[in-house]
Design a protein around this motif. Structure first.
Motif, mmCIF file in Angstrom:
data_model
loop_
_atom_site.group_PDB
_atom_site.id
_atom_site.type_symbol
_atom_site.label_atom_id
_atom_site.label_comp_id
_atom_site.label_asym_id
_atom_site.label_seq_id
_atom_site.Cartn_x
_atom_site.Cartn_y
_atom_site.Cartn_z
ATOM 1 N N ALA A 133 0.861 -1.184 0.000
ATOM 2 C CA ALA A 133 0.000 0.000 0.000
ATOM 3 C C ALA A 133 0.896 1.233 0.000
ATOM 4 O O ALA A 133 2.095 1.143 0.263
ATOM 5 C CB ALA A 133 -0.912 0.008 1.221
ATOM 6 N N GLU A 134 0.303 2.386 -0.287
ATOM 7 C CA GLU A 134 1.058 3.639 -0.346
ATOM 8 C C GLU A 134 0.379 4.687 0.519
ATOM 9 O O GLU A 134 -0.784 4.546 0.904
ATOM 10 C CB GLU A 134 1.120 4.139 -1.796
ATOM 11 N N GLU A 137 -3.571 5.728 0.705
ATOM 12 C CA GLU A 137 -4.491 4.606 0.545
ATOM 13 C C GLU A 137 -5.131 4.270 1.885
ATOM 14 O O GLU A 137 -4.552 4.492 2.944
ATOM 15 C CB GLU A 137 -3.757 3.374 0.009
ATOM 16 N N THR A 138 -6.341 3.704 1.826
ATOM 17 C CA THR A 138 -7.056 3.319 3.035
ATOM 18 C C THR A 138 -6.774 1.851 3.342
ATOM 19 O O THR A 138 -6.769 1.014 2.443
ATOM 20 C CB THR A 138 -8.575 3.540 2.863
ATOM 21 N N PRO A 152 -6.874 6.224 6.368
ATOM 22 C CA PRO A 152 -5.843 6.442 5.359
ATOM 23 C C PRO A 152 -4.434 6.393 5.980
ATOM 24 O O PRO A 152 -4.228 6.788 7.120
ATOM 25 C CB PRO A 152 -6.154 7.851 4.844
ATOM 26 N N PRO A 185 -4.544 -3.778 3.102
ATOM 27 C CA PRO A 185 -5.061 -2.773 2.173
ATOM 28 C C PRO A 185 -6.490 -3.123 1.756
ATOM 29 O O PRO A 185 -6.845 -4.302 1.647
ATOM 30 C CB PRO A 185 -4.109 -2.855 0.975
ATOM 31 N N SER A 188 -9.681 -1.668 -4.099
ATOM 32 C CA SER A 188 -10.389 -0.551 -4.729
ATOM 33 C C SER A 188 -11.395 -1.034 -5.717
ATOM 34 O O SER A 188 -11.231 -1.944 -6.403
ATOM 35 C CB SER A 188 -9.431 0.375 -5.462
#
Length: 188
Positions: A133-134, A137-138, A152, A185, A188
């Motif tokens: 994840a970055e 991101e949630t 987040p 993560p 999406s």
């Protein structure tokens, strides 16, 4: 009132010679007062030592720091009250009295201590080295006090395998530091 929503290690002053009794008392109070989500572990720093008596060698546990025990907890008013009012506890190391909250061990101090005195029966926790994840991101929290919460990512520290996530705690966005293995993560 919550001072910190992260679990941290604190050093307790105890009556010398009563460290294990304090551990028993505190573990009992955690159960009876339903504080499992705020007070996690109590460790008495002991090591096995060979002692010779009457020509026989015997292995005994010896307290490395008489008068001290460690507790892993989330520092809330209620958890602080439960710990400091446990029979045999005389206070916290790093508390200046007058109702001031104690200072926790640094993560490095806690890691060093746990390597030396942690429970040898416990499996060492393997931290994932990479987070999929970055920042921005949630993620969903899958371990610890905030299990099931989402938020987040605001910061990632690859050297410590930790990240900071904003969680909604009592109506406020509160940053909390978690290990990579404590989150997943969201797709999406």
């Amino acid at each position: 009132m919550v001072e910190s929503i992260d679990k941290q290690w604190y050093v307790l002053h105890t009556y010398s010679g009563y460290e294990n009794k304090v551990k028993q008392n505190l573990e009992s109070r955690i159960e009876t007062m339903n504080m499992q989500n705020f007070i996690y572990r109590v460790i008495v720093p002991e090591q096995e030592v060979a002692v010779e008596k009457d020509g026989k060698t015997k292995i005994v546990k010896e307290n490395e720091f008489p008068g001290y025990a460690l507790v892993e907890m989330v520092m809330t008013d209620e958890a602080w009250y439960v710990v400091r009012n446990t029979p045999g506890v005389t206070g916290f190391l790093g508390s200046h009295g007058g109702g001031s909250k104690p200072v926790s061990l640094t993560p490095e101090e806690a890691d060093d201590f746990l390597r030396k005195f942690g429970n040898p029966d416990e499996e060492p926790i393997k931290k994932p080295k990479v987070l999929d994840a970055e920042v921005g991101e949630t993620v969903e929290i899958i371990a610890g006090s905030f299990i099931g919460m989402q938020g987040p990512i605001t910061e990632i520290d690859n050297t410590k395998a930790e990240l900071t996530v904003l969680v909604d705690f009592l109506g406020r966005e509160t940053p909390t530091t978690l290990e990579f293995g404590d989150v997943k993560p969201l797709l999406s």
